[in-house]
Design an enzyme around this catalytic site. Structure first.
Site, mmCIF file in Angstrom:
data_model
loop_
_atom_site.group_PDB
_atom_site.id
_atom_site.type_symbol
_atom_site.label_atom_id
_atom_site.label_comp_id
_atom_site.label_asym_id
_atom_site.label_seq_id
_atom_site.Cartn_x
_atom_site.Cartn_y
_atom_site.Cartn_z
ATOM 1 N N LYS A 197 68.261 52.896 53.089
ATOM 2 C CA LYS A 197 67.650 52.286 53.969
ATOM 3 C C LYS A 197 66.254 53.023 54.373
ATOM 4 O O LYS A 197 66.239 54.049 55.076
ATOM 5 C CB LYS A 197 68.322 51.692 55.273
ATOM 6 N N GLY A 254 70.649 61.008 65.382
ATOM 7 C CA GLY A 254 71.682 61.880 64.544
ATOM 8 C C GLY A 254 72.927 62.040 65.610
ATOM 9 O O GLY A 254 73.881 61.943 64.648
ATOM 10 N N GLU A 271 68.836 65.716 58.984
ATOM 11 C CA GLU A 271 67.692 66.491 59.250
ATOM 12 C C GLU A 271 66.945 65.759 60.385
ATOM 13 O O GLU A 271 66.404 64.613 60.134
ATOM 14 C CB GLU A 271 66.735 66.104 57.692
ATOM 15 N N CYS A 305 58.330 66.478 60.915
ATOM 16 C CA CYS A 305 59.412 67.016 61.857
ATOM 17 C C CYS A 305 59.173 68.641 61.984
ATOM 18 O O CYS A 305 59.575 69.228 63.028
ATOM 19 C CB CYS A 305 60.725 66.906 61.091
ATOM 20 N N GLU A 402 60.009 67.243 71.673
ATOM 21 C CA GLU A 402 59.430 66.709 70.412
ATOM 22 C C GLU A 402 58.522 65.703 70.938
ATOM 23 O O GLU A 402 58.953 64.427 71.233
ATOM 24 C CB GLU A 402 60.511 66.128 69.357
HETATM 25 P P1 NAP Z 1 64.969 57.492 64.025
HETATM 26 O O1 NAP Z 1 64.436 56.553 65.344
HETATM 27 O O2 NAP Z 1 65.780 58.395 64.371
HETATM 28 O O3 NAP Z 1 65.088 56.566 62.953
HETATM 29 C C1 NAP Z 1 65.244 57.090 61.627
HETATM 30 C C2 NAP Z 1 65.920 56.058 60.705
HETATM 31 O O4 NAP Z 1 67.340 55.673 61.496
HETATM 32 C C3 NAP Z 1 65.210 54.806 60.594
HETATM 33 O O5 NAP Z 1 65.257 54.145 59.460
HETATM 34 C C4 NAP Z 1 65.917 53.925 61.656
HETATM 35 O O6 NAP Z 1 65.576 52.742 61.572
HETATM 36 C C5 NAP Z 1 67.234 54.378 61.528
HETATM 37 N N1 NAP Z 1 68.228 54.112 62.626
HETATM 38 C C6 NAP Z 1 67.838 53.674 64.025
HETATM 39 N N2 NAP Z 1 69.144 53.579 64.731
HETATM 40 C C7 NAP Z 1 69.986 53.720 63.928
HETATM 41 C C8 NAP Z 1 71.577 53.919 64.078
HETATM 42 N N3 NAP Z 1 72.048 53.602 65.050
HETATM 43 N N4 NAP Z 1 72.266 53.923 62.962
HETATM 44 C C9 NAP Z 1 71.615 54.254 61.690
HETATM 45 N N5 NAP Z 1 70.266 54.270 61.552
HETATM 46 C C10 NAP Z 1 69.465 53.965 62.607
HETATM 47 O O7 NAP Z 1 63.515 58.495 63.750
HETATM 48 P P2 NAP Z 1 62.231 58.113 63.430
HETATM 49 O O8 NAP Z 1 61.277 57.800 64.749
HETATM 50 O O9 NAP Z 1 62.035 57.032 62.380
HETATM 51 O O10 NAP Z 1 61.601 59.615 62.845
HETATM 52 C C11 NAP Z 1 60.972 60.586 63.768
HETATM 53 C C12 NAP Z 1 62.155 61.476 63.851
HETATM 54 O O11 NAP Z 1 62.600 61.967 62.395
HETATM 55 C C13 NAP Z 1 61.496 62.866 64.438
HETATM 56 O O12 NAP Z 1 62.651 63.403 65.432
HETATM 57 C C14 NAP Z 1 61.340 63.787 63.364
HETATM 58 O O13 NAP Z 1 61.623 64.839 63.696
HETATM 59 C C15 NAP Z 1 62.611 63.524 62.383
HETATM 60 N N6 NAP Z 1 62.438 63.948 61.114
HETATM 61 C C16 NAP Z 1 63.126 64.981 60.758
HETATM 62 C C17 NAP Z 1 62.906 65.580 59.235
HETATM 63 C C18 NAP Z 1 63.817 66.396 59.020
HETATM 64 O O14 NAP Z 1 63.921 67.145 57.740
HETATM 65 N N7 NAP Z 1 64.442 67.602 59.564
HETATM 66 C C19 NAP Z 1 61.965 64.995 58.522
HETATM 67 C C20 NAP Z 1 61.184 63.885 59.040
HETATM 68 C C21 NAP Z 1 61.522 63.308 60.070
HETATM 69 P P3 NAP Z 1 64.148 51.759 62.057
HETATM 70 O O15 NAP Z 1 63.009 52.676 61.720
HETATM 71 O O16 NAP Z 1 64.246 50.767 61.672
HETATM 72 O O17 NAP Z 1 64.446 52.043 63.660
#
Ligand code: NAP
Ligand code: MG
Length: 491
Positions: A197, A254, A271, A305, A402
């Site tokens: 997804k 996460g 991640e 990230c 963050e």
């Molecule tokens: P997010 O809100 O956690 O969303 C990530 C993904 O999870 C999206 O596809 C989201 O869908 C989905 N999601 C939301 N709630 C969920 C649930 N309860 N169960 C399963 N999936 C769910 O993060 P983001 O705002 O998209 O991305 C930013 C974050 O990603 C930052 O914290 C960044 O540090 C982290 N990141 C980490 C890495 C790494 O390698 N460590 C790399 C890139 C980004 P929707 O988008 O539709 O809400």
């Protein structure tokens, strides 16, 4: 045509330059009016009949309608993945599997320009980044893992590695195609099938990848791509027939996922977020370091990230580094992401911009001094000029949490022990950077930093051969390299 301000003057998107527009053309980019769910090798309408819009965050223009998958659709995708795993993908030879993965890599290269333009339109990132980083790294990941398919027994000698089964993968919006490649390539190479997804605001390149997978003639059901919001992600995570969860996203989500799979047999890699320290010693090549700091935090509007969002400068060079940094910020070009001169594109969504603006307010309220690129901001779309805070202390929210935007918190230090303690004083541990002329200092510091990746005299360098991943609240498991095969294998 240049945009004009109220006095009829051309808008200035940089503090220093006034460059003629050089936008990438979008003439032969095909974005469909409506995108369906990619299940079992075909595109299907969502069972709820519901669609959500995807917009261009640089001008708020509508791009397409995307299908919203519910539990029933996810179940259909998981069933297709299971059938493909049992029926075809685990039966064909590793060499054959490799051929399919190579084919995907080559098709990404063939369609590189189209993918880069769509990535920029859908997510707001500068075309230069999409073209030079996102798309080539995505292709490189498929090439790299294609090479491993028939060599797994050499990677893990005497351990008879076996595919885990069906992998459920959920990714964020900052590097949409690249994150899909990081997830899908190692899963396929190790013989697993996939339900992925993409993030709600950036589904388009994942759906283009679905078309590529169809064109590459992969057996139906080996890769399934279901679009939707958080609930769709949760449906994948909670499905009882998914064997492994690979998640990239926020630490908050996460934690929710880890709770949901606790007590089940599901394997996981997480991640998550970061708050990386970038450390400049007095003996560093200062101009190079300043360039690295700019790349570390303002690259992709800080939607990274591993962004170097905390800068530590040794006191003796503080004044000179700060002056150079501010000068360099004034020369950054903010504006149309499709313009090849643009350094700073749009913030990915209205919600993310609100989060960043909240932190800008908090930073000032807590007593830090704010400096920003002074330039005109486009009237439509979501924008945040590159921002730097000085007079920051360890307890400030902008130094602890963050922000995921172009916001740098600057602090100082005197000794190496002091900076190691300060840099490690965070719940995160994804990445760090160090700038010094002395190899011994690099080894001393890197061995004491609690971060998954430490760059020395460079920043934000990615390569499929290098494992990537975090410590502490930045997650567990590694992607990339030989280490990236492990989470998809039972040994
Ligand atoms: P997010 O809100 O956690 O969303 C990530 C993904 O999870 C999206 O596809 C989201 O869908 C989905 N999601 C939301 N709630 C969920 C649930 N309860 N169960 C399963 N999936 C769910 O993060 P983001 O705002 O998209 O991305 C930013 C974050 O990603 C930052 O914290 C960044 O540090 C982290 N990141 C980490 C890495 C790494 O390698 N460590 C790399 C890139 C980004 P929707 O988008 O539709 O809400
Ligand atoms: Mg979008």
């Amino acid at each position: 045509m240049k945009q004009k301000n109220s006095k009829g003057e051309a808008l200035k998107f940089s503090g220093k330059w006034d460059l003629a527009p050089a936008p990438e053309s979008t003439d032969h980019i095909e974005i469909k009016k409506e995108y369906q769910l990619f299940i079992n090798g075909k595109f299907y309408k969502p069972s709820s009949g519901k669609y959500f819009p995807s917009i261009n965050p640089a001008n708020e223009k509508h791009l397409s309608m995307i299908a919203e998958a519910n539990e029933k659709d996810v179940d259909r995708a998981v069933k297709a993945a299971r059938k493909a795993f049992d029926g075809t993908w685990s039966k064909i030879s590793a060499k054959e599997r490799g051929k399919y993965i190579y084919r995907i890599a080559r098709l990404i290269q063939e369609k590189a320009r189209e993918l880069a333009v769509i990535e920029s339109l859908d997510g707001g990132k500068p075309i230069r980044e999409a073209r030079d980083i996102d798309v080539p790294i995505a292709a490189a990941h498929f090439f790299y893992y294609a090479g491993w398919t028939d060599k797994l027994k050499y990677a893990f000698p005497n351990q008879s590695p076996k595919a885990v089964g069906v992998a459920g993968q959920v990714i964020p919006w900052n590097f949409p195609l690249m994150m899909a490649a990081w997830k899908i390539a190692p899963a396929l190479a190790t013989g697993n099938t996939v339900v992925l997804k993409p993030a709600e605001t950036t589904s388009l390149t994942a759906l283009k990848l679905a078309e590529i997978i169809q064109e590459a003639d992969l057996p139906p059901g080996v890769v399934n791509i279901v679009t939707g919001a958080g609930a769709t992600g949760a449906a994948i995570v909670n499905h009882s027939d998914v064997d492994k969860i690979a998640f990239t996203g926020s630490t908050g989500v996460g934690k929710v996922i880890m709770k949901a799979i606790a007590g089940t047999e599901k394997k996981s890699t997480m991640e998550l977020g970061g708050k990386a320290a970038n450390i400049i010693f007095e003996d560093a090549p200062l101009d190079q370091a300043v360039e690295g700091v700019i790349n570390g935090i303002y690259f992709n509007q800080g939607h990274v990230c591993c962004a170097g969002s905390r800068l530590f400068i040794q006191e003796s060079v503080y004044d000179v580094v700060l002056r150079k940094l501010k000068d360099r910020i004034q020369a950054l070009v903010l504006g149309d992401p499709l313009d090849k001169n643009t350094d700073i594109g749009a913030i990915n969504s209205k919600e993310q911009l609100a989060t960043i603006n909240k932190y800008l307010k908090i930073g000032q309220k807590e007593g830090a001094d704010m400096f920003q690129l002074s330039c005109d901001i486009p009237k439509k779309g979501f924008w945040c000029p590159p921002t730097l805070f000085t007079n920051v202390s360890q307890s400030h929210a902008i130094a602890k949490e963050e922000i995921f935007g172009p916001v740098l918190a600057v602090q100082t230090f005197r000794t190496i022990d002091e900076v190691i303690t300060k840099a490690n004083n965070t719940p995160f541990g994804l990445s760090a950077g160090v700038w010094t002329d002395k190899g011994s200092k690099i080894f001393n510091l890197t061995s004491q930093m609690r971060a998954g990746v430490v760059w020395a005299n460079t920043y934000n360098k990615f390569d499929p051969t290098s494992p990537f991943g975090g410590y502490k609240e930045s997650g567990h498991g590694r992607e990339g390299g030989l280490h990236g095969l492990l989470p998809y294998l039972n040994i």
